[in-house]
Enzyme design. Structure first.
Site, mmCIF file in Angstrom:
data_model
loop_
_atom_site.group_PDB
_atom_site.id
_atom_site.type_symbol
_atom_site.label_atom_id
_atom_site.label_comp_id
_atom_site.label_asym_id
_atom_site.label_seq_id
_atom_site.Cartn_x
_atom_site.Cartn_y
_atom_site.Cartn_z
ATOM 1 N N CYS A 116 42.078 33.370 57.501
ATOM 2 C CA CYS A 116 42.221 32.692 56.199
ATOM 3 C C CYS A 116 43.289 31.605 56.202
ATOM 4 O O CYS A 116 43.368 30.816 55.258
ATOM 5 C CB CYS A 116 42.501 33.714 55.108
ATOM 6 S SG CYS A 116 41.110 34.836 54.878
ATOM 7 N N HIS A 256 45.640 30.202 48.968
ATOM 8 C CA HIS A 256 44.416 30.806 49.501
ATOM 9 C C HIS A 256 43.830 31.714 48.420
ATOM 10 O O HIS A 256 44.558 32.436 47.734
ATOM 11 C CB HIS A 256 44.762 31.611 50.756
ATOM 12 C CG HIS A 256 43.648 32.477 51.241
ATOM 13 N ND1 HIS A 256 42.382 31.990 51.446
ATOM 14 C CD2 HIS A 256 43.605 33.803 51.545
ATOM 15 C CE1 HIS A 256 41.601 32.978 51.860
ATOM 16 N NE2 HIS A 256 42.315 34.086 51.928
ATOM 17 N N ASN A 286 36.177 34.589 48.304
ATOM 18 C CA ASN A 286 37.046 34.225 49.423
ATOM 19 C C ASN A 286 36.184 33.616 50.534
ATOM 20 O O ASN A 286 35.425 34.332 51.192
ATOM 21 C CB ASN A 286 37.764 35.493 49.908
ATOM 22 C CG ASN A 286 38.727 35.223 51.049
ATOM 23 O OD1 ASN A 286 38.736 34.134 51.625
ATOM 24 N ND2 ASN A 286 39.524 36.224 51.379
HETATM 25 O O1 UT7 Z 1 41.750 36.670 52.775
HETATM 26 C C1 UT7 Z 1 42.212 37.522 53.769
HETATM 27 C C2 UT7 Z 1 43.180 38.454 53.263
HETATM 28 N N1 UT7 Z 1 42.552 39.408 52.376
HETATM 29 C C3 UT7 Z 1 43.145 39.738 51.254
HETATM 30 O O2 UT7 Z 1 44.151 39.172 50.939
HETATM 31 C C4 UT7 Z 1 42.564 40.863 50.448
HETATM 32 C C5 UT7 Z 1 43.651 41.827 50.073
HETATM 33 N N2 UT7 Z 1 43.211 43.018 49.388
HETATM 34 C C6 UT7 Z 1 42.602 43.019 48.175
HETATM 35 O O3 UT7 Z 1 42.325 41.980 47.615
HETATM 36 C C7 UT7 Z 1 42.354 44.337 47.502
HETATM 37 O O4 UT7 Z 1 43.023 45.334 48.208
HETATM 38 C C8 UT7 Z 1 40.844 44.719 47.399
HETATM 39 C C9 UT7 Z 1 40.165 43.792 46.411
HETATM 40 C C10 UT7 Z 1 40.195 44.597 48.763
HETATM 41 C C11 UT7 Z 1 40.697 46.142 46.893
HETATM 42 O O5 UT7 Z 1 41.334 46.277 45.633
HETATM 43 P P1 UT7 Z 1 42.359 47.455 45.375
HETATM 44 O O6 UT7 Z 1 42.749 47.360 43.977
HETATM 45 O O7 UT7 Z 1 43.437 47.341 46.426
HETATM 46 O O8 UT7 Z 1 41.471 48.723 45.575
HETATM 47 P P2 UT7 Z 1 41.699 49.917 46.579
HETATM 48 O O9 UT7 Z 1 41.289 49.518 47.960
HETATM 49 O O10 UT7 Z 1 43.059 50.484 46.389
HETATM 50 O O11 UT7 Z 1 40.656 50.940 46.023
HETATM 51 C C12 UT7 Z 1 40.789 51.516 44.712
HETATM 52 C C13 UT7 Z 1 39.511 52.221 44.382
HETATM 53 C C14 UT7 Z 1 38.981 53.100 45.491
HETATM 54 O O12 UT7 Z 1 38.411 54.253 44.937
HETATM 55 P P3 UT7 Z 1 39.187 55.642 44.963
HETATM 56 O O13 UT7 Z 1 39.456 55.943 46.392
HETATM 57 O O14 UT7 Z 1 40.438 55.408 44.171
HETATM 58 O O15 UT7 Z 1 38.226 56.565 44.298
HETATM 59 C C15 UT7 Z 1 37.920 52.268 46.119
HETATM 60 O O16 UT7 Z 1 36.919 53.038 46.761
HETATM 61 O O17 UT7 Z 1 38.486 51.250 44.141
HETATM 62 C C16 UT7 Z 1 37.346 51.577 44.907
HETATM 63 N N3 UT7 Z 1 36.636 50.355 45.228
HETATM 64 C C17 UT7 Z 1 35.651 49.882 44.464
HETATM 65 N N4 UT7 Z 1 35.100 50.307 43.319
HETATM 66 C C18 UT7 Z 1 34.105 49.588 42.787
HETATM 67 C C19 UT7 Z 1 36.819 49.543 46.285
HETATM 68 N N5 UT7 Z 1 35.955 48.519 46.226
HETATM 69 C C20 UT7 Z 1 35.214 48.714 45.123
HETATM 70 C C21 UT7 Z 1 34.164 48.001 44.509
HETATM 71 N N6 UT7 Z 1 33.639 48.471 43.358
HETATM 72 N N7 UT7 Z 1 33.666 46.854 45.039
#
Ligand code: UT7
Length: 333
Positions: A116, A256, A286
């Site tokens: 990225c 970004h 992204n």
């Molecule tokens: O560009 C390169 C660099 N990349 C980034 O900068 C991305 C950085 N990370 C992020 O943007 C975020 O961490 C994500 C968008 C990828 C995820 O968001 P989050 O708020 O950190 O969610 P999480 O991974 O902590 O997951 C929270 C919950 C989980 O469920 P449980 O385990 O709490 O039951 C996930 O399974 O959200 C769930 N979850 C979803 N639910 C509905 C994860 N993805 C989804 C989804 N829809 N698409």
């Protein structure tokens, strides 16, 4: 005569026509429009459809539009740098395919892979060739066909990314406009948090790697999120400090576009009001190496000649960096 700087003298972009909405993703994986908007800020992303079309297809479109609007003869281009993580093929370089596609027959070219942060790295690299006098016209492109490496069974990644390419022309500037400063960083310790396991020399493709779904992006979102906010704000702060830039001096921050919450936290740490922070993640998601040039392209009509822009990125590797530049175009078309 002042020192020659490398200025952006034209900008263009290309995103595919197909719009993949959050609603359509609700049918594909266990997700909701509300979750995606609340946790990422993304409403839709573009997907390149069509047999045999890779990143170079979008890059050629972006480059052709750029050449046309800047009245540039492709034969005058000296160098093409293509920042991408999704090259058409492992080799030859996608930059070569782009040069061929636009008729840049006098250019040399290469790909630059910094996930990225690819566009920030490529812009800084292109600027070195201009500042040294080695090249007069450098085409810098950043973009990806992320849909080619996404697992549409993994809701944690497939909702985030999209396809698109942005392109800029770099030329010498003797009025002091253009790239003023840059800081680029990387740390291979980040490899365990964001990667595509197979398909390279460590794990060449086999039926097993395909069955294990190892040809797709794997991301440990929370760890990447934390590192992104910390490193983007630190590196932007460092560049601001050493150039004596206060919040008032910055016209726009171009971050970004990985997650709206990352952008807002970074801006908050820098003390920048949100009206100075450019955001288009809701439209394209992204696009990896494409986010920063596409964001500048979308907002180009806001920029005035002499405006101070601060570009900042973070991505897989880990890689991150910031660029301070002075906008050099009078009326950006
Ligand atoms: O560009 C390169 C660099 N990349 C980034 O900068 C991305 C950085 N990370 C992020 O943007 C975020 O961490 C994500 C968008 C990828 C995820 O968001 P989050 O708020 O950190 O969610 P999480 O991974 O902590 O997951 C929270 C919950 C989980 O469920 P449980 O385990 O709490 O039951 C996930 O399974 O959200 C769930 N979850 C979803 N639910 C509905 C994860 N993805 C989804 C989804 N829809 N698409």
């Amino acid at each position: 005569m002042g020192k020659i700087k490398a200025a952006i003298t034209g900008i263009h972009g290309y995103v595919p026509e197909y719009i993949l909405t959050n609603k359509e993703l609700e049918i594909i994986v266990d997700t909701t429009d509300e979750w995606i908007i609340e946790r990422t800020g993304i409403k839709e992303r573009r997907i390149l459809k069509g047999e045999g079309l890779g990143t170079s297809f979008m890059a050629v479109k972006a480059a052709q539009g750029l050449l046309e609007k800047t009245n540039t003869d492709p034969k005058d281009i000296n160098l093409v740098i293509m920042a991408t993580t999704t090259p058409d093929m492992l080799f030859p370089a996608t930059a070569n395919l782009v040069s061929h596609g636009i008729g840049a027959t006098n250019a040399f070219g290469f790909d630059l892979q910094a996930a990225c942060s690819g566009f920030i790295y490529a812009l800084t690299t292109g600027a070195q060739y201009i500042e040294s006098g080695f090249a007069k016209k450098v085409l810098v492109l950043g973009g990806d066909k992320m849909s080619s490496i996404l697992d549409y069974q993994d809701r944690t990644t497939c909702v985030i990314f999209g396809d698109g390419v942005g392109a800029v022309l770099l030329e010498p500037n003797e009025e002091g406009l253009g790239l003023q400063d840059a800081q680029l960083c990387s740390d291979g310790a980040g490899q365990e948090f964001l990667y595509m396991k197979a398909g390279g020399s460590r794990y060449p493709p086999t039926a097993e790697t395909v069955n294990r779904r190892e040809h797709f992006v794997t991301q440990h979102g929370a760890a990447v999120f934390k590192n992104a906010v910390q490193n983007m704000s630190e590196v932007a702060q460092r560049v601001m400090l050493r150039n004596n830039l206060t919040h008032e001096d910055i016209a726009y921050l171009v971050p970004h576009q990985a997650n709206r919450r990352i952008i807002e936290s970074t801006a908050g740490r820098l003390g920048l009001p949100l009206d100075k922070v450019l955001i288009n993640i809701h439209r394209y998601g992204n696009t990896t190496s494409g986010t920063i040039p596409l964001c500048m392209w979308d907002h180009r009509h806001l920029f005035k000649k002499g405006d101070n822009l601060l570009l900042v990125a973070f991505g897989g590797g880990f890689t991150w960096g910031a660029i301070y530049l002075k906008w050099a175009i009078d009326h950006t078309n």
